[in-house]
Design a protein around this motif. Structure first.
Motif, PDB file in Angstrom:
ATOM      1  N   MET A  14       0.846  -1.194   0.000  1.00  0.00           N
ATOM      2  CA  MET A  14       0.000   0.000   0.000  1.00  0.00           C
ATOM      3  C   MET A  14       0.886   1.251   0.000  1.00  0.00           C
ATOM      4  O   MET A  14       1.732   1.417   0.873  1.00  0.00           O
ATOM      5  N   TYR A  15       0.711   2.075  -0.991  1.00  0.00           N
ATOM      6  CA  TYR A  15       1.473   3.315  -1.069  1.00  0.00           C
ATOM      7  C   TYR A  15       0.818   4.390  -0.202  1.00  0.00           C
ATOM      8  O   TYR A  15      -0.397   4.562  -0.225  1.00  0.00           O
ATOM      9  N   LYS A  16       1.642   5.102   0.579  1.00  0.00           N
ATOM     10  CA  LYS A  16       1.122   6.082   1.535  1.00  0.00           C
ATOM     11  C   LYS A  16       1.549   7.516   1.242  1.00  0.00           C
ATOM     12  O   LYS A  16       1.030   8.449   1.837  1.00  0.00           O
ATOM     13  N   LEU A  17       2.521   7.677   0.336  1.00  0.00           N
ATOM     14  CA  LEU A  17       3.002   9.019  -0.002  1.00  0.00           C
ATOM     15  C   LEU A  17       3.276   9.086  -1.501  1.00  0.00           C
ATOM     16  O   LEU A  17       3.968   8.225  -2.048  1.00  0.00           O
ATOM     17  N   ILE A  18       2.709  10.117  -2.158  1.00  0.00           N
ATOM     18  CA  ILE A  18       2.946  10.353  -3.586  1.00  0.00           C
ATOM     19  C   ILE A  18       3.599  11.721  -3.730  1.00  0.00           C
ATOM     20  O   ILE A  18       3.026  12.732  -3.315  1.00  0.00           O
ATOM     21  N   ALA A  19       4.792  11.740  -4.286  1.00  0.00           N
ATOM     22  CA  ALA A  19       5.521  12.995  -4.500  1.00  0.00           C
ATOM     23  C   ALA A  19       5.521  13.321  -5.989  1.00  0.00           C
ATOM     24  O   ALA A  19       5.976  12.517  -6.803  1.00  0.00           O
ATOM     25  N   LEU A  20       5.003  14.489  -6.333  1.00  0.00           N
ATOM     26  CA  LEU A  20       4.797  14.862  -7.726  1.00  0.00           C
ATOM     27  C   LEU A  20       5.615  16.089  -8.121  1.00  0.00           C
ATOM     28  O   LEU A  20       5.505  17.152  -7.495  1.00  0.00           O
ATOM     29  N   ASP A  21       6.426  15.938  -9.147  1.00  0.00           N
ATOM     30  CA  ASP A  21       7.012  17.095  -9.805  1.00  0.00           C
ATOM     31  C   ASP A  21       5.881  17.908 -10.424  1.00  0.00           C
ATOM     32  O   ASP A  21       4.788  17.381 -10.685  1.00  0.00           O
ATOM     33  N   LEU A  22       6.147  19.178 -10.683  1.00  0.00           N
ATOM     34  CA  LEU A  22       5.092  20.059 -11.202  1.00  0.00           C
ATOM     35  C   LEU A  22       5.172  20.191 -12.723  1.00  0.00           C
ATOM     36  O   LEU A  22       4.409  19.573 -13.458  1.00  0.00           O
ATOM     37  N   ASP A  23       6.121  20.954 -13.217  1.00  0.00           N
ATOM     38  CA  ASP A  23       6.222  21.221 -14.657  1.00  0.00           C
ATOM     39  C   ASP A  23       6.647  19.968 -15.414  1.00  0.00           C
ATOM     40  O   ASP A  23       7.646  19.330 -15.085  1.00  0.00           O
ATOM     41  N   GLY A  24       5.874  19.626 -16.441  1.00  0.00           N
ATOM     42  CA  GLY A  24       6.170  18.449 -17.239  1.00  0.00           C
ATOM     43  C   GLY A  24       5.662  17.153 -16.639  1.00  0.00           C
ATOM     44  O   GLY A  24       5.797  16.089 -17.247  1.00  0.00           O
ATOM     45  N   THR A  25       5.063  17.234 -15.457  1.00  0.00           N
ATOM     46  CA  THR A  25       4.559  16.029 -14.777  1.00  0.00           C
ATOM     47  C   THR A  25       3.099  16.226 -14.400  1.00  0.00           C
ATOM     48  O   THR A  25       2.203  15.729 -15.070  1.00  0.00           O
ATOM     49  N   LEU A  26       2.839  16.951 -13.330  1.00  0.00           N
ATOM     50  CA  LEU A  26       1.452  17.208 -12.933  1.00  0.00           C
ATOM     51  C   LEU A  26       0.793  18.217 -13.872  1.00  0.00           C
ATOM     52  O   LEU A  26      -0.373  18.057 -14.248  1.00  0.00           O
ATOM     53  N   LEU A  27       1.537  19.246 -14.262  1.00  0.00           N
ATOM     54  CA  LEU A  27       0.982  20.268 -15.147  1.00  0.00           C
ATOM     55  C   LEU A  27       1.099  19.832 -16.598  1.00  0.00           C
ATOM     56  O   LEU A  27       2.114  19.263 -17.009  1.00  0.00           O
ATOM     57  N   ASN A  28       0.067  20.122 -17.391  1.00  0.00           N
ATOM     58  CA  ASN A  28       0.135  19.818 -18.822  1.00  0.00           C
ATOM     59  C   ASN A  28       0.887  20.930 -19.550  1.00  0.00           C
ATOM     60  O   ASN A  28       1.430  21.849 -18.925  1.00  0.00           O
ATOM     61  N   SER A  65      -8.506  17.900 -15.133  1.00  0.00           N
ATOM     62  CA  SER A  65      -9.565  17.395 -14.243  1.00  0.00           C
ATOM     63  C   SER A  65      -9.312  15.939 -13.897  1.00  0.00           C
ATOM     64  O   SER A  65      -9.627  15.486 -12.782  1.00  0.00           O
ATOM     65  N   GLU A  66      -8.717  15.184 -14.833  1.00  0.00           N
ATOM     66  CA  GLU A  66      -8.412  13.768 -14.575  1.00  0.00           C
ATOM     67  C   GLU A  66      -7.365  13.627 -13.470  1.00  0.00           C
ATOM     68  O   GLU A  66      -7.505  12.798 -12.558  1.00  0.00           O
ATOM     69  N   ASN A  67      -6.319  14.437 -13.549  1.00  0.00           N
ATOM     70  CA  ASN A  67      -5.287  14.378 -12.515  1.00  0.00           C
ATOM     71  C   ASN A  67      -5.830  14.818 -11.158  1.00  0.00           C
ATOM     72  O   ASN A  67      -5.537  14.201 -10.129  1.00  0.00           O
ATOM     73  N   LYS A  68      -6.627  15.886 -11.155  1.00  0.00           N
ATOM     74  CA  LYS A  68      -7.178  16.370  -9.893  1.00  0.00           C
ATOM     75  C   LYS A  68      -8.099  15.328  -9.265  1.00  0.00           C
ATOM     76  O   LYS A  68      -8.040  15.083  -8.044  1.00  0.00           O
ATOM     77  N   ALA A  69      -8.946  14.686 -10.067  1.00  0.00           N
ATOM     78  CA  ALA A  69      -9.869  13.688  -9.538  1.00  0.00           C
ATOM     79  C   ALA A  69      -9.110  12.514  -8.924  1.00  0.00           C
ATOM     80  O   ALA A  69      -9.480  12.010  -7.847  1.00  0.00           O
ATOM     81  N   ALA A  70      -8.050  12.078  -9.578  1.00  0.00           N
ATOM     82  CA  ALA A  70      -7.261  10.959  -9.057  1.00  0.00           C
ATOM     83  C   ALA A  70      -6.560  11.340  -7.755  1.00  0.00           C
ATOM     84  O   ALA A  70      -6.527  10.545  -6.800  1.00  0.00           O
ATOM     85  N   ILE A  71      -6.008  12.545  -7.702  1.00  0.00           N
ATOM     86  CA  ILE A  71      -5.352  13.009  -6.475  1.00  0.00           C
ATOM     87  C   ILE A  71      -6.362  13.125  -5.345  1.00  0.00           C
ATOM     88  O   ILE A  71      -6.105  12.687  -4.208  1.00  0.00           O
ATOM     89  N   ASP A  72      -7.525  13.687  -5.620  1.00  0.00           N
ATOM     90  CA  ASP A  72      -8.579  13.799  -4.604  1.00  0.00           C
ATOM     91  C   ASP A  72      -8.973  12.428  -4.072  1.00  0.00           C
ATOM     92  O   ASP A  72      -9.144  12.236  -2.862  1.00  0.00           O
ATOM     93  N   ALA A  73      -9.096  11.452  -4.963  1.00  0.00           N
ATOM     94  CA  ALA A  73      -9.501  10.099  -4.564  1.00  0.00           C
ATOM     95  C   ALA A  73      -8.419   9.449  -3.707  1.00  0.00           C
ATOM     96  O   ALA A  73      -8.725   8.782  -2.703  1.00  0.00           O
ATOM     97  N   ALA A  74      -7.158   9.644  -4.072  1.00  0.00           N
ATOM     98  CA  ALA A  74      -6.060   9.081  -3.278  1.00  0.00           C
ATOM     99  C   ALA A  74      -6.023   9.700  -1.885  1.00  0.00           C
ATOM    100  O   ALA A  74      -5.857   9.000  -0.879  1.00  0.00           O
ATOM    101  N   ARG A  75      -6.194  10.997  -1.812  1.00  0.00           N
ATOM    102  CA  ARG A  75      -6.183  11.678  -0.509  1.00  0.00           C
ATOM    103  C   ARG A  75      -7.366  11.242   0.347  1.00  0.00           C
ATOM    104  O   ARG A  75      -7.241  11.129   1.579  1.00  0.00           O
ATOM    105  N   ALA A  76      -8.482  10.976  -0.285  1.00  0.00           N
ATOM    106  CA  ALA A  76      -9.650  10.487   0.445  1.00  0.00           C
ATOM    107  C   ALA A  76      -9.396   9.112   1.062  1.00  0.00           C
ATOM    108  O   ALA A  76     -10.011   8.747   2.069  1.00  0.00           O
ATOM    109  N   GLU A  77      -8.464   8.371   0.468  1.00  0.00           N
ATOM    110  CA  GLU A  77      -8.084   7.049   0.986  1.00  0.00           C
ATOM    111  C   GLU A  77      -6.982   7.157   2.032  1.00  0.00           C
ATOM    112  O   GLU A  77      -6.465   6.148   2.506  1.00  0.00           O
TER     113      GLU A  77
END
Length: 269
Positions: free
Chosen positions: A1-15, A22-34
């Motif tokens: 079970m993964y408990k921490l997700i570290a995301l680069d910004l430019d070229g990774t999280l940002l298009n 909206s797809e990235n935000k929804a997935a992040i929201d769902a992970a945080r809810a877990e």
């Protein structure tokens, strides 16, 4: 079970439009809810990450942010420092002399003065625009030796910068952490700072082992954290050296690669 997700910004999280899909935000929201912690790890100053933090509702004192290539690890709301290893005015002056010798533009981030450069140039202007920072013109020789400098960057046209990199003295790699975050940005950090060290410091602070950490990135400054993570992920648009060290390669930042990884490895969708 993964408990921490570290995301680069430019070229990774940002298009490519510098937006969080909206797809990235929804997935992040769902992970945080877990109960999974999600943190942003960028070469940008914290001010330049604020818009993304707010878009993801990651602005409480239970949220963390890693800025200046994780030279600074801190809580978002109170800005309480968890870890900080930075440079000095003496370092900036040393690198300014090198830049002059190589005929390369240079800028730095000063704790007191913000974004500083001895001469206006297109690349410092680009840095200013993406982070919303004001540029302060200053001869680096005027800096106090003990002035707090977050990082120093050699900045110029890709071909010119590549030629300069080939001329860097080997001793510099012993003195500094040197990472390339873009074809026109070469970054100099405290020797005890990089994204891998920063993410590890936060994971240790939260008592999360490396095998429960996912790190995602696309460029040279992401190398150390992708190497550290239990699951190191390179974006489809990543440079070859990042793909080579990654455990997994996802689709590009314009194809919602972050969401794809979270859905597959965290949410089991």
């Amino acid at each position: 079970m993964y408990k921490l997700i570290a995301l680069d910004l430019d070229g990774t999280l940002l298009n490519s439009d510098k937006q969080i899909s909206s797809e990235n935000k929804a997935a992040i929201d769902a992970a945080r809810a877990e109960g999974v912690r999600v943190v942003l790890v960028s070469g940008r100053p914290t001010s330049g990450m604020r818009e993304s933090l707010e878009a993801l509702n990651m602005v409480s004192d239970d949220d963390y942010v890693l800025s200046y290539n994780a030279s600074v690890v801190q809580k978002v709301k109170s800005e309480t420092i968890i870890r900080s290893q930075i440079l000095t005015g003496h370092n900036a002056k040393q690198l300014a002399k090198l830049a002059k010798k190589l005929d390369i533009n240079i800028h730095a981030f000063s704790h007191q003065k913000g974004l500083i450069t001895p001469a206006h140039n297109d690349y410092t202007t680009h840095e200013s625009v993406i982070n919303g920072d004001t540029i302060t013109l200053i001869d680096f020789e005027e800096l106090a030796d003990d002035e707090a400098i977050l990082k120093v960057m050699l900045v110029d046209h890709a071909h010119k910068l590549s030629a300069a990199i080939a001329q860097l003295p080997a001793a510099l790699y012993e003195q500094f952490t040197i990472v390339q975050s873009a074809p026109f940005f070469l970054e100099f950090l405290n020797k005890d700072s990089n994204k891998g060290i920063g993410v590890k410091a936060l994971a240790d602070h939260l008592s999360i082992p490396a095998e429960q950490v996912i790190c995602m990135g696309d460029a040279g400054n992401d190398f150390h954290m992708i190497q550290y993570a239990g699951l190191g992920v390179a974006m489809g648009n990543a440079t070859d050296d990042i793909k080579a060290v990654a455990d997994h390669i996802t689709v590009t930042n314009d194809q919602h690669g972050v969401a794809k990884v979270i859905n597959e490895f965290v949410l089991n969708m």
